[in-house]
Enzyme design. Sequence first.
Site, PDB file in Angstrom:
ATOM      1  N   LYS A   1     -60.343  37.252 -46.349  1.00  0.00           N
ATOM      2  CA  LYS A   1     -60.768  37.593 -45.241  1.00  0.00           C
ATOM      3  C   LYS A   1     -61.226  36.328 -45.398  1.00  0.00           C
ATOM      4  O   LYS A   1     -61.895  35.374 -45.498  1.00  0.00           O
ATOM      5  CB  LYS A   1     -61.795  38.751 -45.739  1.00  0.00           C
ATOM      6  CG  LYS A   1     -62.403  38.454 -44.217  1.00  0.00           C
ATOM      7  CD  LYS A   1     -63.226  37.912 -43.094  1.00  0.00           C
ATOM      8  CE  LYS A   1     -64.197  37.468 -43.745  1.00  0.00           C
ATOM      9  NZ  LYS A   1     -64.256  36.592 -42.480  1.00  0.00           N
TER      10      LYS A   1
ATOM     11  N   GLU B   1     -69.227  29.554 -54.760  1.00  0.00           N
ATOM     12  CA  GLU B   1     -68.595  27.979 -54.273  1.00  0.00           C
ATOM     13  C   GLU B   1     -69.715  27.558 -53.414  1.00  0.00           C
ATOM     14  O   GLU B   1     -69.191  27.926 -51.992  1.00  0.00           O
ATOM     15  CB  GLU B   1     -67.604  27.546 -54.244  1.00  0.00           C
ATOM     16  CG  GLU B   1     -67.188  25.865 -54.908  1.00  0.00           C
ATOM     17  CD  GLU B   1     -67.058  25.179 -53.469  1.00  0.00           C
ATOM     18  OE1 GLU B   1     -68.699  25.434 -52.818  1.00  0.00           O
ATOM     19  OE2 GLU B   1     -66.466  24.961 -52.255  1.00  0.00           O
TER      20      GLU B   1
ATOM     21  N   CYS C   1     -67.742  20.915 -48.831  1.00  0.00           N
ATOM     22  CA  CYS C   1     -68.616  21.267 -49.338  1.00  0.00           C
ATOM     23  C   CYS C   1     -68.995  20.029 -50.602  1.00  0.00           C
ATOM     24  O   CYS C   1     -70.286  20.102 -51.123  1.00  0.00           O
ATOM     25  CB  CYS C   1     -68.291  22.712 -50.690  1.00  0.00           C
ATOM     26  SG  CYS C   1     -67.873  24.044 -49.706  1.00  0.00           S
TER      27      CYS C   1
ATOM     28  N   GLU D   1     -77.935  20.492 -46.437  1.00  0.00           N
ATOM     29  CA  GLU D   1     -76.860  20.515 -46.550  1.00  0.00           C
ATOM     30  C   GLU D   1     -76.382  20.204 -44.543  1.00  0.00           C
ATOM     31  O   GLU D   1     -76.007  21.681 -44.291  1.00  0.00           O
ATOM     32  CB  GLU D   1     -75.875  21.524 -46.868  1.00  0.00           C
ATOM     33  CG  GLU D   1     -74.628  21.482 -47.223  1.00  0.00           C
ATOM     34  CD  GLU D   1     -73.677  22.460 -48.029  1.00  0.00           C
ATOM     35  OE1 GLU D   1     -74.008  23.288 -47.934  1.00  0.00           O
ATOM     36  OE2 GLU D   1     -72.409  21.687 -48.539  1.00  0.00           O
TER      37      GLU D   1
HETATM   38  P1  ADP Z   1     -70.695  29.473 -42.558  1.00  0.00           P
HETATM   39  O1  ADP Z   1     -72.020  29.202 -42.139  1.00  0.00           O
HETATM   40  O2  ADP Z   1     -70.308  27.751 -43.030  1.00  0.00           O
HETATM   41  O3  ADP Z   1     -69.629  29.369 -41.645  1.00  0.00           O
HETATM   42  P2  ADP Z   1     -70.101  31.727 -43.821  1.00  0.00           P
HETATM   43  O4  ADP Z   1     -71.322  31.636 -45.533  1.00  0.00           O
HETATM   44  O5  ADP Z   1     -70.907  32.309 -43.175  1.00  0.00           O
HETATM   45  O6  ADP Z   1     -70.462  30.149 -43.820  1.00  0.00           O
HETATM   46  O7  ADP Z   1     -69.107  32.075 -43.852  1.00  0.00           O
HETATM   47  C1  ADP Z   1     -67.896  31.540 -45.375  1.00  0.00           C
HETATM   48  C2  ADP Z   1     -67.012  33.374 -45.426  1.00  0.00           C
HETATM   49  O8  ADP Z   1     -68.016  33.898 -45.450  1.00  0.00           O
HETATM   50  C3  ADP Z   1     -66.734  33.213 -44.373  1.00  0.00           C
HETATM   51  O9  ADP Z   1     -65.519  33.929 -44.457  1.00  0.00           O
HETATM   52  C4  ADP Z   1     -67.764  34.527 -43.488  1.00  0.00           C
HETATM   53  O10 ADP Z   1     -66.906  35.163 -42.497  1.00  0.00           O
HETATM   54  C5  ADP Z   1     -68.107  35.209 -44.706  1.00  0.00           C
HETATM   55  N1  ADP Z   1     -68.619  36.186 -44.580  1.00  0.00           N
HETATM   56  C6  ADP Z   1     -70.213  36.022 -43.897  1.00  0.00           C
HETATM   57  N2  ADP Z   1     -71.200  36.340 -43.573  1.00  0.00           N
HETATM   58  C7  ADP Z   1     -71.050  37.801 -44.673  1.00  0.00           C
HETATM   59  C8  ADP Z   1     -71.444  38.691 -45.187  1.00  0.00           C
HETATM   60  N3  ADP Z   1     -72.367  38.777 -44.568  1.00  0.00           N
HETATM   61  N4  ADP Z   1     -70.484  39.371 -45.890  1.00  0.00           N
HETATM   62  C9  ADP Z   1     -69.078  39.130 -46.592  1.00  0.00           C
HETATM   63  N5  ADP Z   1     -68.565  38.247 -45.771  1.00  0.00           N
HETATM   64  C10 ADP Z   1     -69.414  37.019 -45.358  1.00  0.00           C
END
Ligand code: ADP
Length: 477
Positions: free
Chosen positions: A171, A246, A280, A379
């Site tokens: 994903k 990570e 990161c 961060e």
């Molecule tokens: P950022 O804030 O840098 O966008 P995220 O942690 O929100 O980082 O996103 C990292 C990944 O996690 C992306 O692929 C995002 O779509 C996914 N993601 C965001 N929310 C969820 C969730 N509730 N469950 C699983 N994956 C998620």
Amino acid sequence: MKQHFIDNLWVAPASGGHIPVINPSHGTVFGHVARGNSDDIDLAVRAARTAFDGAWGRLTATERGRLLQKLSESLLQHMDELVQLESQDCGKPTNQARADVNSIARYFEFYAGAADKLMGETIPYQNGYTVFTIREPQGVTGHIVPWNYPMQIFGRSVGASLAAGNACVVKPAEDACLSILRVAELAAEVGFPAGAINVVTGYGHEAGDALSRHPDVDHISFTGSPNIGKLVIQTAAEHHTPVTLELGGKSPQIVFADADFDAMVPVVVDAIVRNSGQTCSAGSRVLVERSAYEAVVARLTAAFEALRVGPAEMDLDCGPLIRDSQLQRVKAYLDEAKRDGLTVAAQGHLVADAPAGGFYQVPTLIRDVPPTHRLAQEEVFGPVLVIMPFEDDAHAVQLANDTAFGLVSSIWTRDGGRQLRMARQMQSGQVFINNYGAGGGIELPFGGVKASGHGREKGFEALYSFTVLKTISIKHD
Ligand code: ADP
């Protein structure tokens, strides 16, 4: 519209919905990707399971390795196309997108070679027994990928998982899907059996959530923000699914007065400016021995003032940030610094003809930042470097370890004893001495402690996360 890539086929999203794709250099929409939901994830997981139980799972480790090697070669053959896709989609200056393609190709090359060298052990036990371990694939692995290094993170987690024999469901982040979809298509073209690599695009709270809560996923590999990481591990716990996390860092670079400043300055600048600080493992804090503090501030000031920012296609030091909300987040940190009276020592420059709609933030160096300030603790995920002095070794260790994170640290000194003494005291998964490894180091185990996450990726070590160790004990007389 780009559809999902499932079972080596382009598949329309069950919802019929889509997500706009924005070029961050210009702030313009140039395409759409599928908005995946739990039905799409379910289809992809079933395809992966069928592959694992069938054509993909039947391959020998050597045959898997050969396919990984073919994909590595194909990625290099499609260098220009992938660079173009990634620059347009993520705003990466061309040279940085090129580095990402080289990295993903190198990950697949590394894991191609590793696939048939993953071995168990024999264990001395009681008389009359022979005991050994074997490493078996987990089955179907889920990979939730962020937007900052889509290809590199795909390479390090999917590459290792495939080498270990798993089938994968990926994903990508909603802002950065295009290169990953193309890589999956290239994998099919070089001969990966249907279902070995599946990509479902969509939002995190929809497709990402569905992947982490799917009962037939045997491992989740997540790279992203600490709060979402926490959510993913809680969701995955419902089915006791193991998770590798990570989650970023606030990584310190510790500079002693005896360091080689000529070698240090460009590395320190690159470690926060590369990918506009959206890394990161960005080296986002510089701690400098008091006697050298003003000299180092002066050197970094000169380096920051020479930095140029503009659209990806101009291939400058810095491109745009990924999206407007990220830009606003970084600006909020800088506004807060201003309100609190912190001193901006230097800033880079936006080129005069930068597109008005792009998400640009010039690199910014802020001096004398109190260690407890949010800018020294959190961060930012932008090109913002904070610098502060320390008095002695103990103070440097205390400052370095005094954040919630622990991903990477670096120590700049010519004193060998101090190098090792300091390295042993760092609370971080990697320590670099007189160098810094942001963005590279395919061969080097990588991961965090504390809020930076757990589990190790990259290197041979990553293969262990994607296997189950089974102990077999035989009693013979
Ligand atoms: P950022 O804030 O840098 O966008 P995220 O942690 O929100 O980082 O996103 C990292 C990944 O996690 C992306 O692929 C995002 O779509 C996914 N993601 C965001 N929310 C969820 C969730 N509730 N469950 C699983 N994956 C998620």
